[in-house]
Design a protein around this motif. Structure first.
Motif, PDB file in Angstrom:
ATOM      1  N   ARG A   5      99.114  68.270  35.507  1.00 26.48           N
ATOM      2  CA  ARG A   5      99.357  67.392  34.360  1.00 26.48           C
ATOM      3  C   ARG A   5     100.810  67.501  33.902  1.00 26.48           C
ATOM      4  N   PHE A   6     101.338  68.714  33.878  1.00 25.82           N
ATOM      5  CA  PHE A   6     102.731  68.942  33.487  1.00 25.82           C
ATOM      6  C   PHE A   6     103.693  68.305  34.493  1.00 25.82           C
ATOM      7  N   VAL A   7     103.440  68.499  35.773  1.00 27.64           N
ATOM      8  CA  VAL A   7     104.291  67.913  36.820  1.00 27.64           C
ATOM      9  C   VAL A   7     104.262  66.386  36.734  1.00 27.64           C
ATOM     10  N   GLU A   8     103.095  65.814  36.475  1.00 25.75           N
ATOM     11  CA  GLU A   8     102.996  64.360  36.349  1.00 25.75           C
ATOM     12  C   GLU A   8     103.788  63.873  35.133  1.00 25.75           C
ATOM     13  N   ALA A   9     103.724  64.596  34.031  1.00 20.74           N
ATOM     14  CA  ALA A   9     104.507  64.228  32.844  1.00 20.74           C
ATOM     15  C   ALA A   9     106.003  64.286  33.148  1.00 20.74           C
ATOM     16  N   MET A  10     106.419  65.287  33.917  1.00 25.25           N
ATOM     17  CA  MET A  10     107.834  65.405  34.301  1.00 25.25           C
ATOM     18  C   MET A  10     108.241  64.228  35.187  1.00 25.25           C
ATOM     19  N   ARG A  11     107.390  63.853  36.124  1.00 22.42           N
ATOM     20  CA  ARG A  11     107.700  62.714  37.005  1.00 22.42           C
ATOM     21  C   ARG A  11     107.821  61.423  36.209  1.00 22.42           C
ATOM     22  N   GLU A  12     106.868  61.197  35.298  1.00 19.10           N
ATOM     23  CA  GLU A  12     106.911  59.981  34.486  1.00 19.10           C
ATOM     24  C   GLU A  12     108.179  59.948  33.634  1.00 19.10           C
ATOM     25  N   PHE A  13     108.539  61.073  33.056  1.00 19.81           N
ATOM     26  CA  PHE A  13     109.757  61.142  32.251  1.00 19.81           C
ATOM     27  C   PHE A  13     110.973  60.849  33.109  1.00 19.81           C
ATOM     28  N   HIS A  14     111.026  61.441  34.288  1.00 18.07           N
ATOM     29  CA  HIS A  14     112.158  61.230  35.198  1.00 18.07           C
ATOM     30  C   HIS A  14     112.270  59.750  35.581  1.00 18.07           C
ATOM     31  N   ASN A  15     111.134  59.127  35.860  1.00 19.43           N
ATOM     32  CA  ASN A  15     111.144  57.711  36.224  1.00 19.43           C
ATOM     33  C   ASN A  15     111.597  56.844  35.059  1.00 19.43           C
ATOM     34  N   MET A  16     111.216  57.196  33.835  1.00 18.18           N
ATOM     35  CA  MET A  16     111.642  56.437  32.658  1.00 18.18           C
ATOM     36  C   MET A  16     113.144  56.595  32.444  1.00 18.18           C
ATOM     37  N   GLU A  17     113.684  57.783  32.684  1.00 20.04           N
ATOM     38  CA  GLU A  17     115.113  58.042  32.512  1.00 20.04           C
ATOM     39  C   GLU A  17     115.951  57.254  33.506  1.00 20.04           C
ATOM     40  N   GLU A  18     115.402  57.028  34.712  1.00 17.04           N
ATOM     41  CA  GLU A  18     116.152  56.321  35.746  1.00 17.04           C
ATOM     42  C   GLU A  18     116.218  54.829  35.482  1.00 17.04           C
ATOM     43  N   THR A  19     115.253  54.264  34.768  1.00 19.05           N
ATOM     44  CA  THR A  19     115.238  52.821  34.527  1.00 19.05           C
ATOM     45  C   THR A  19     116.021  52.432  33.296  1.00 19.05           C
TER      46      THR A  19
END
Length: 146
Positions: free
Chosen positions: A132-146
């Motif tokens: 769950r933590f890793v998925e939250a990190m991925r989602e955050f990273h993807n939001m930062e890139e857009t």
């Protein structure tokens, strides 16, 4: 004889208080124990280089440490601890050859099965929280890139 199951533990050195705050906010939905340690480096400080037992002077530290620790600025260490640990005896100190959960009889065999199930449940819950933590990190990273 003791059984010890360690929960997830992660320490991350962040470049800024803002980055540390973001990481802590991402970790809190999955982990109850999230903390921040901060300190300022100065010319008078002496630090231990990670993964060694050597105490070095600030000048040597500047050359050997990673980028985010260079200079005399503040340092932010986020600590994330899981709570799915388990620490318990498997035998008594007065009779170390006799197991609490398994001695070959039917009752202790059921106890051993219960203990194995308990440890496996902790392991599964620990991994779910990590995922769950890793998925939250991925989602955050993807939001930062857009």
């Amino acid at each position: 004889l003791w059984l010890r199951y360690e929960p997830f533990i992660l320490h991350v050195m962040c470049q800024s208080l803002n980055a540390a705050s973001k990481l802590m906010n991402l970790a809190r939905p999955s982990f109850k124990n999230v903390g921040l340690t901060t300190w300022s480096g100065s010319e008078k400080d002496y630090d231990v280089i990670p993964n060694t037992d050597d105490v070095v002077s600030p000048d040597d530290y500047q050359q050997k440490s990673n980028k985010q620790c260079k200079g005399g600025g503040p340092r932010y260490l986020v600590a994330i601890w899981g709570d799915e640990g388990l620490d318990m005896p498997l035998s008594l100190p007065t009779s170390p050859g006799v197991g609490i959960f398994y001695n070959g009889d039917e009752i202790t065999e059921k106890n051993a099965e219960w203990l194995a199930q308990l440890v496996n449940e902790r392991h599964v819950r620990n991994w779910r929280k990590i995922e769950r933590f890793v998925e939250a990190m991925r989602e955050f990273h993807n939001m930062e890139e857009t």
